[in-house]
Design a protein around this motif. Structure first.
Motif, PDB file in Angstrom:
ATOM      1  N   SER A   3     -11.296 -13.059  13.153  1.00  0.00           N
ATOM      2  CA  SER A   3     -10.759 -14.603  12.889  1.00  0.00           C
ATOM      3  C   SER A   3      -9.450 -14.754  12.890  1.00  0.00           C
ATOM      4  O   SER A   3      -8.647 -14.115  11.842  1.00  0.00           O
ATOM      5  CB  SER A   3     -11.615 -15.044  11.674  1.00  0.00           C
ATOM      6  N   VAL A   4      -8.824 -15.341  13.802  1.00  0.00           N
ATOM      7  CA  VAL A   4      -7.304 -15.851  13.699  1.00  0.00           C
ATOM      8  C   VAL A   4      -7.023 -17.028  13.156  1.00  0.00           C
ATOM      9  O   VAL A   4      -7.518 -18.114  13.816  1.00  0.00           O
ATOM     10  CB  VAL A   4      -6.775 -15.468  15.091  1.00  0.00           C
ATOM     11  N   GLN A   5      -6.420 -17.110  11.976  1.00  0.00           N
ATOM     12  CA  GLN A   5      -6.454 -18.774  11.467  1.00  0.00           C
ATOM     13  C   GLN A   5      -5.024 -19.071  11.837  1.00  0.00           C
ATOM     14  O   GLN A   5      -4.237 -18.510  12.426  1.00  0.00           O
ATOM     15  CB  GLN A   5      -6.423 -18.252   9.760  1.00  0.00           C
ATOM     16  N   SER A  48      -5.057 -23.220   7.960  1.00  0.00           N
ATOM     17  CA  SER A  48      -3.931 -22.860   7.990  1.00  0.00           C
ATOM     18  C   SER A  48      -3.478 -21.920   6.775  1.00  0.00           C
ATOM     19  O   SER A  48      -3.559 -22.289   5.602  1.00  0.00           O
ATOM     20  CB  SER A  48      -2.929 -23.906   8.107  1.00  0.00           C
ATOM     21  N   THR A  49      -3.118 -20.708   7.078  1.00  0.00           N
ATOM     22  CA  THR A  49      -2.666 -19.793   5.898  1.00  0.00           C
ATOM     23  C   THR A  49      -1.472 -20.331   5.260  1.00  0.00           C
ATOM     24  O   THR A  49      -1.112 -20.112   4.034  1.00  0.00           O
ATOM     25  CB  THR A  49      -2.325 -18.503   6.305  1.00  0.00           C
ATOM     26  N   ILE A 144      -0.252  -9.098  17.875  1.00  0.00           N
ATOM     27  CA  ILE A 144      -1.025  -9.874  18.513  1.00  0.00           C
ATOM     28  C   ILE A 144      -1.528  -9.489  19.698  1.00  0.00           C
ATOM     29  O   ILE A 144      -2.479  -9.682  20.267  1.00  0.00           O
ATOM     30  CB  ILE A 144      -0.488 -11.214  18.711  1.00  0.00           C
ATOM     31  N   GLY A 145      -0.879  -8.443  20.418  1.00  0.00           N
ATOM     32  CA  GLY A 145      -1.474  -7.585  21.785  1.00  0.00           C
ATOM     33  C   GLY A 145      -2.619  -7.227  21.397  1.00  0.00           C
ATOM     34  O   GLY A 145      -3.632  -7.303  22.661  1.00  0.00           O
ATOM     35  N   PHE A 146      -3.219  -6.712  20.433  1.00  0.00           N
ATOM     36  CA  PHE A 146      -4.658  -6.365  20.207  1.00  0.00           C
ATOM     37  C   PHE A 146      -5.644  -7.426  20.295  1.00  0.00           C
ATOM     38  O   PHE A 146      -6.892  -7.177  20.107  1.00  0.00           O
ATOM     39  CB  PHE A 146      -4.620  -5.546  19.002  1.00  0.00           C
ATOM     40  N   LEU A 147      -5.162  -8.645  20.145  1.00  0.00           N
ATOM     41  CA  LEU A 147      -6.153  -9.855  19.971  1.00  0.00           C
ATOM     42  C   LEU A 147      -6.147 -10.714  21.525  1.00  0.00           C
ATOM     43  O   LEU A 147      -7.018 -11.489  21.282  1.00  0.00           O
ATOM     44  CB  LEU A 147      -5.347 -10.853  18.988  1.00  0.00           C
ATOM     45  N   ILE A 165      -0.072 -16.640  12.032  1.00  0.00           N
ATOM     46  CA  ILE A 165      -0.415 -15.209  12.582  1.00  0.00           C
ATOM     47  C   ILE A 165       0.310 -14.131  11.699  1.00  0.00           C
ATOM     48  O   ILE A 165      -0.018 -13.035  11.400  1.00  0.00           O
ATOM     49  CB  ILE A 165      -0.278 -15.050  13.960  1.00  0.00           C
ATOM     50  N   ILE A 166       1.763 -14.279  11.531  1.00  0.00           N
ATOM     51  CA  ILE A 166       2.325 -13.455  10.793  1.00  0.00           C
ATOM     52  C   ILE A 166       2.002 -13.385   9.150  1.00  0.00           C
ATOM     53  O   ILE A 166       1.788 -12.354   8.776  1.00  0.00           O
ATOM     54  CB  ILE A 166       4.056 -13.842  10.693  1.00  0.00           C
TER      55      ILE A 166
END
Length: 324
Positions: A3-5, A48-49, A144-147, A165-166
């Protein structure tokens, strides 16, 4: 599924009728077809984190076991920053007692997975969080290349999404105990740099930055801006590295200048700025070959003058930080 917030921000190239990144339909409706961020939007939770008050305490907890945190910066692209970060990681990990992690925050141009030879890997999640990808037992990385669905997928995000993402890399990745965390950054002094500095300074702190340049004045101009950035945000500058400072013939081992330092190169800049020149790395064409194949240049070509330069720089960094 990972899950990418993401915060509520629509990419500049978003299709018509985009449902928005916080919608339950994000990435799942017909309007999302063809959007470069469809898979990421559809992957799950989108809160949003950056707006979550628990983010800072959670990052602090995650990084409690990380001893050294180093930023690798370059004002200009193409100066070998990611390659240097990878070689630094491999050099540190040559000591089996040293645990090293690399965090790639070049959101739009992630190259660490390719250089480390792990571009076909994907991130796995467990009860303890995201698991970084391991190159070897004491060297891991996150990017992020892995996502992304493929290596050619573009990430077209504004600042808030990059910030999200950071913060997630810092908050959700189970780094465990690390002696060194190396943060590979994109060129410039923009969103990614401000985000990583803010999060680290608000939590575990930053030990310092290593600046990468080449001998040409066009690269040195941008490094001067990077020096100014570090001083304005309070990041200690550990030193300057000059990449491609000469060409090493793989056959005869002789060195000649390819990029002439018309204004004195990194040596003069370091003197003017009052910072240390950590070393100069000659241009060995096998460095690029190693990066393309995802292998350690240091292991493949231990007799190269460039390998000696890398190892001397690593030794100096460890001296500066009292890591010996």
């Amino acid at each position: 599924m990972i899950s990418v917030q993401q915060p509520t921000d629509v990419p500049t190239n978003a299709p018509d009728h985009c449902p928005g990144t916080e919608s339950d339909l994000a990435g799942k409706v017909d309007a999302c077809e063809g959007c470069p961020n469809q898979d990421i939007c559809a992957s799950g939770q989108t809160k949003s984190t950056a707006q979550d008050p628990s983010t800072i305490p959670m990052i602090n907890e995650r990084l409690a076991g990380v001893k050294r945190k180093i930023l690798v910066l370059s004002g200009k692209g193409g100066v070998g920053k990611s390659t240097f970060t990878s070689q630094l990681g491999w050099a540190l990990a040559a000591d089996e007692d040293i645990q090293t992690g690399i965090m790639d925050i070049d959101v739009c141009g992630p190259s660490i997975p390719t250089i480390l030879g792990i571009s076909n890997e994907s991130i796995h999640s467990s009860s303890s969080g995201w698991s970084p990808i391991y190159v070897q037992p004491n060297l891991s990385a996150i990017s992020i290349g892995f996502l992304l669905p493929s290596q050619s997928s573009a990430v077209i995000w504004r600042g808030p999404k990059k910030n999200g993402i950071i913060s997630q890399f810092l908050r959700d990745v189970d780094w465990g105990e690390l002696d060194w965390m190396l943060v590979d950054t994109p060129p410039g002094t923009s969103d990614e740099h401000l985000s990583i500095v803010k999060y680290l300074k608000d939590t575990a702190g930053v030990d310092g930055a290593v600046l990468i340049t080449t001998p040409q004045e066009v690269a040195l101009q941008d490094v001067r801006k990077e020096i100014d950035f570090c001083r304005k945000v309070g990041i200690p500058i550990l030193g300057l590295v000059e990449n491609m400072s000469g060409f090493v013939c793989p056959g005869c081992k002789t060195e000649s200048q390819i990029f002439k330092p018309t204004t004195g190169g990194a040596k003069r800049l370091a003197e003017e700025a009052g910072i240390e020149l950590l070393g100069t790395v000659p241009l060995d064409p096998r460095i690029g070959k190693s990066a393309d194949y995802g292998v350690s240049f240091l292991d493949e070509y231990p007799d190269s003058p460039a390998t000696e330069a890398y190892l001397n720089i690593v030794d100096r960094l460890r001296d500066i930080l009292g890591d010996k």
